[in-house]
Design an enzyme around this catalytic site. Sequence first.
Site, PDB file in Angstrom:
ATOM      1  N   SER A 117       0.669  -1.182  -0.073  1.00  0.00           N
ATOM      2  CA  SER A 117       0.057  -0.072  -0.112  1.00  0.00           C
ATOM      3  C   SER A 117       0.578   1.176   0.041  1.00  0.00           C
ATOM      4  O   SER A 117       1.981   1.182   0.286  1.00  0.00           O
ATOM      5  CB  SER A 117      -0.827   0.218   1.145  1.00  0.00           C
ATOM      6  OG  SER A 117      -1.448   1.357   1.541  1.00  0.00           O
ATOM      7  N   TYR A 141      -1.888   0.169  10.284  1.00  0.00           N
ATOM      8  CA  TYR A 141      -2.164  -0.564   8.857  1.00  0.00           C
ATOM      9  C   TYR A 141      -0.788  -0.278   7.999  1.00  0.00           C
ATOM     10  O   TYR A 141      -0.327  -1.390   7.675  1.00  0.00           O
ATOM     11  CB  TYR A 141      -3.374   0.091   8.439  1.00  0.00           C
ATOM     12  CG  TYR A 141      -3.390  -0.180   6.888  1.00  0.00           C
ATOM     13  CD1 TYR A 141      -2.959   0.686   5.957  1.00  0.00           C
ATOM     14  CD2 TYR A 141      -3.860  -1.540   6.453  1.00  0.00           C
ATOM     15  CE1 TYR A 141      -3.390   0.252   4.427  1.00  0.00           C
ATOM     16  CE2 TYR A 141      -3.967  -1.886   5.236  1.00  0.00           C
ATOM     17  CZ  TYR A 141      -3.746  -1.023   4.195  1.00  0.00           C
ATOM     18  OH  TYR A 141      -3.679  -1.365   2.652  1.00  0.00           O
ATOM     19  N   LYS A 145       1.813  -3.230   6.607  1.00  0.00           N
ATOM     20  CA  LYS A 145       2.192  -3.575   4.974  1.00  0.00           C
ATOM     21  C   LYS A 145       3.433  -3.390   4.618  1.00  0.00           C
ATOM     22  O   LYS A 145       4.152  -4.120   3.960  1.00  0.00           O
ATOM     23  CB  LYS A 145       1.292  -2.571   4.167  1.00  0.00           C
ATOM     24  CG  LYS A 145       0.014  -2.873   4.180  1.00  0.00           C
ATOM     25  CD  LYS A 145      -0.325  -4.219   3.487  1.00  0.00           C
ATOM     26  CE  LYS A 145      -1.562  -4.486   3.251  1.00  0.00           C
ATOM     27  NZ  LYS A 145      -1.927  -5.665   2.639  1.00  0.00           N
TER      28      LYS A 145
END
Length: 333
Positions: A117, A141, A145
């Site tokens: 991402s 998050y 990643k």
Amino acid sequence: MTYLITGGAGYIGAHVVRAMTRAGERVVVLDDLSTGVRDRLPQDVAFVAGSYLDRELLDRTIAAHGVTGVVHLAAKKQVGESVEVPLRYYHDNVHGLQVLLQAVVAGGVRRFVFSSSAAVYGMPDVDLVTEDTPCVPLSPYGETKLAGEWLVRAAGRAHGLQTACLRYFNVAGAAAPELADTGVYNLVPLVFEAVSEGRAPRVFGDDYPTPDGTCVRDYIHVADLADAHLAAARLLAGRGAAAAGRDVTVNIGRGRGASVREMVDLIAEVTGHQGPPAEVTARRAGDPARVVASAERAAAELGWRATHDVRDMVTSAWEGWCLRRPGAAEATA
Ligand code: WQD
């Protein structure tokens, strides 16, 4: 080649399955349907209900289907939620990836495409984000990643896997109305929701150092994103044993920015929204002013470039929105 696609019944997953099967690739989908929708998939696609966290299921599925490659899309992906429950995000996105990679290595699978991402960059202070831009994620998050990329590359080097890490920018649109995103977490669906209910869309800040004061993002059509996965899978399949351990990490974006204001205005035009004008609110914490990809490495390494523009994204997303919400089109006229 048979590719195991985790999360293949999700919004992005269903588009990747569609692109790969239409290109003649053999796939088997693994999805626990916690957020995925089985009906997004053609009936003739092999489907296994379950989680990539289930090692025994992974081993059985890899052996039974003769899996030779993996496209790992399943993950928890809400930035805000990751701040509230970071341990769940690290468990699913990092520990789960570790379980999957152990099964991949044990099963003799040699190719691995990983869904990463733009969130790994955090708040990049550059005009165009390249893959060498420092990665300083701002959310759990984004951290999961980036840690995921480390895991993938380390496993690739240690066990001779060929890997690709695809850093998604802002995904929108739909290749068909029935495949549209059902989540309402990002700008486009949130504005759809507001205009459908006759409310003013919210613009989170207009005092950023950008041409119109609102944040600029690189929106990528989900159909283009799916094609990038096909290109990555074919790149890894085409490389010989000499490429064992090699990784390709690329941005998946258009290389062009669009501001929040531009997107809100485009949505008003496409939906025919006649309701109250957008309301400017306070900035949202953690929002960078501009995050736009350099798409040159994806072009050079994958031979892939985006083909759809933001109008295609908004128009196709709106068709999907209206399919699930009869009356939405009338409400905005
Ligand atoms: C876009 C812009 C908001 C809603 C996302 C994912 C991230 C990664 C990259 C996949 C921001 C503004 C939003 C609204 C607004 N994708 N906004 N009003 O934060 O850029 O990142 O794409 O991994 O995981 O979260 O996307 O759609 O939340 O926001 O003004 O009602 O729109 O401030 O500038 P973001 P977003």
